[in-house]
Design a protein around this motif. Structure first.
Motif, PDB file in Angstrom:
ATOM      1  N   LEU A   7     126.755   8.479  85.582  1.00  0.00           N
ATOM      2  CA  LEU A   7     125.450   7.935  85.195  1.00  0.00           C
ATOM      3  C   LEU A   7     125.382   6.436  85.455  1.00  0.00           C
ATOM      4  O   LEU A   7     124.365   5.921  85.959  1.00  0.00           O
ATOM      5  CB  LEU A   7     125.208   8.231  83.710  1.00  0.00           C
ATOM      6  N   ALA A   8     126.470   5.721  85.141  1.00  0.00           N
ATOM      7  CA  ALA A   8     126.505   4.276  85.372  1.00  0.00           C
ATOM      8  C   ALA A   8     126.361   3.941  86.854  1.00  0.00           C
ATOM      9  O   ALA A   8     125.627   3.012  87.230  1.00  0.00           O
ATOM     10  CB  ALA A   8     127.810   3.699  84.823  1.00  0.00           C
ATOM     11  N   ILE A   9     127.043   4.689  87.699  1.00  0.00           N
ATOM     12  CA  ILE A   9     126.972   4.445  89.144  1.00  0.00           C
ATOM     13  C   ILE A   9     125.562   4.721  89.668  1.00  0.00           C
ATOM     14  O   ILE A   9     125.031   3.968  90.490  1.00  0.00           O
ATOM     15  CB  ILE A   9     128.015   5.304  89.882  1.00  0.00           C
ATOM     16  N   LEU A  10     124.940   5.807  89.199  1.00  0.00           N
ATOM     17  CA  LEU A  10     123.578   6.134  89.632  1.00  0.00           C
ATOM     18  C   LEU A  10     122.594   5.053  89.211  1.00  0.00           C
ATOM     19  O   LEU A  10     121.740   4.621  89.999  1.00  0.00           O
ATOM     20  CB  LEU A  10     123.156   7.487  89.068  1.00  0.00           C
ATOM     21  N   VAL A  11     122.703   4.604  87.951  1.00  0.00           N
ATOM     22  CA  VAL A  11     121.800   3.550  87.461  1.00  0.00           C
ATOM     23  C   VAL A  11     122.031   2.252  88.227  1.00  0.00           C
ATOM     24  O   VAL A  11     121.085   1.593  88.666  1.00  0.00           O
ATOM     25  CB  VAL A  11     121.999   3.334  85.949  1.00  0.00           C
ATOM     26  N   ALA A  12     123.315   1.882  88.405  1.00  0.00           N
ATOM     27  CA  ALA A  12     123.633   0.642  89.114  1.00  0.00           C
ATOM     28  C   ALA A  12     123.180   0.704  90.571  1.00  0.00           C
ATOM     29  O   ALA A  12     122.636  -0.268  91.109  1.00  0.00           O
ATOM     30  CB  ALA A  12     125.129   0.368  89.040  1.00  0.00           C
ATOM     31  N   PHE A  44     119.990  -3.706  85.000  1.00  0.00           N
ATOM     32  CA  PHE A  44     121.328  -4.200  85.298  1.00  0.00           C
ATOM     33  C   PHE A  44     122.169  -4.269  84.020  1.00  0.00           C
ATOM     34  O   PHE A  44     123.350  -3.901  84.014  1.00  0.00           O
ATOM     35  CB  PHE A  44     121.271  -5.586  85.937  1.00  0.00           C
ATOM     36  N   VAL A  45     121.548  -4.731  82.935  1.00  0.00           N
ATOM     37  CA  VAL A  45     122.257  -4.786  81.656  1.00  0.00           C
ATOM     38  C   VAL A  45     122.627  -3.379  81.207  1.00  0.00           C
ATOM     39  O   VAL A  45     123.727  -3.138  80.683  1.00  0.00           O
ATOM     40  CB  VAL A  45     121.392  -5.488  80.594  1.00  0.00           C
ATOM     41  N   MET A  46     121.719  -2.424  81.406  1.00  0.00           N
ATOM     42  CA  MET A  46     122.003  -1.037  81.042  1.00  0.00           C
ATOM     43  C   MET A  46     123.178  -0.488  81.854  1.00  0.00           C
ATOM     44  O   MET A  46     124.073   0.183  81.302  1.00  0.00           O
ATOM     45  CB  MET A  46     120.774  -0.160  81.273  1.00  0.00           C
ATOM     46  N   ALA A  47     123.196  -0.766  83.146  1.00  0.00           N
ATOM     47  CA  ALA A  47     124.292  -0.298  83.996  1.00  0.00           C
ATOM     48  C   ALA A  47     125.619  -0.894  83.544  1.00  0.00           C
ATOM     49  O   ALA A  47     126.632  -0.196  83.462  1.00  0.00           O
ATOM     50  CB  ALA A  47     124.014  -0.660  85.456  1.00  0.00           C
ATOM     51  N   GLY A  48     125.598  -2.196  83.233  1.00  0.00           N
ATOM     52  CA  GLY A  48     126.816  -2.838  82.747  1.00  0.00           C
ATOM     53  C   GLY A  48     127.307  -2.224  81.443  1.00  0.00           C
ATOM     54  O   GLY A  48     128.505  -2.015  81.254  1.00  0.00           O
ATOM     55  N   SER A  49     126.367  -1.894  80.555  1.00  0.00           N
ATOM     56  CA  SER A  49     126.732  -1.277  79.271  1.00  0.00           C
ATOM     57  C   SER A  49     127.348   0.105  79.481  1.00  0.00           C
ATOM     58  O   SER A  49     128.299   0.484  78.791  1.00  0.00           O
ATOM     59  CB  SER A  49     125.496  -1.173  78.376  1.00  0.00           C
ATOM     60  N   LEU A  50     126.809   0.854  80.435  1.00  0.00           N
ATOM     61  CA  LEU A  50     127.363   2.182  80.727  1.00  0.00           C
ATOM     62  C   LEU A  50     128.772   2.070  81.297  1.00  0.00           C
ATOM     63  O   LEU A  50     129.643   2.894  80.986  1.00  0.00           O
ATOM     64  CB  LEU A  50     126.452   2.925  81.703  1.00  0.00           C
TER      65      LEU A  50
END
Length: 206
Positions: free
Chosen positions: A100-105, A125-131
């Motif tokens: 999920l983090a890779i897809l969001v990023a 970007f903040v969400m991806a970093g948090s994941l």
């Protein structure tokens, strides 16, 4: 707007690091040498050396059906210690959250390159970093828990068909734990400031 896409190379670097970290997270959970056991029984276990992983226990034998014998460890087995049961669950959670983090990023890096909705891009970007942080946490908890179990020389009540005693003569931290720590820290966690650097780039550009 031209400044932002030119600065996205930091986020691309973070995405690549995160992807490498995710691959290593998935790989490390499948290796057999998280814990190395030394046992007295060298009749069945060649050299008295066995490898205990998250999903199975393996050892070499010259008297059984094959040279390498592996026995599966299931989450539902009564002898499975809590640190290994937790590792089975958390490693799978880490893999899923990492995807999920890779897809969001990947999606937000694409939007940043094309200058799509800057405010939305910054928050994503903040969400991806948090994941990625969550992925790292799910990976490190079982790694450190199992390492602590090795250092405390905790036992495992293996059933008779495993040919292993409940307590080894001694046990050591295996390469799987060490590699897991190194790659999780360097790839999963170091990419977070790279991803979140976009927040500061955004503020400086206005």
């Amino acid at each position: 707007m031209a400044y932002l896409p030119q600065s996205v190379h930091w986020q691309i670097a973070g995405l690549v690091l995160g992807f490498i970290g995710w691959i290593m997270t998935a790989s490390i959970s499948g290796v057999n040498d998280w814990r190395i056991w030394y046992v007295d029984n060298q009749t069945v276990i060649t050299g008295g050396l066995a490898w205990v992983g998250v999903w199975r226990v393996c050892f070499n034998s010259h008297i059984l059906d094959s040279a390498e014998i592996c026995k599966s460890i299931s989450l539902t087995d009564s002898f499975t210690p809590p640190e290994i049961a937790a590792a089975q669950v958390l490693c799978m959670v880490a893999v899923g959250v990492g995807v999920l983090a890779i897809l969001v990023a990947g999606h937000v890096v694409r939007n940043a390159i094309f200058g799509v909705n800057n405010r939305h891009v910054r928050l994503t970007f903040v969400m991806a970093g948090s994941l990625f942080w969550l992925t790292a946490a799910c990976s490190l908890v079982p790694v450190f828990w199992n390492m602590n179990s090795v250092l405390a020389n905790l036992t495992i009540d293996f059933p008779p068909d495993f040919y292993l005693p409940s307590a080894p003569v001694k046990q050591e931290v295996g390469p799987g734990i060490g590699i897991g720590i190194v790659f999780t820290v360097t790839c999963d966690q170091l990419n977070v400031p790279l991803l979140n650097k976009y927040t500061f780039i955004f503020k400086k550009s206005y």
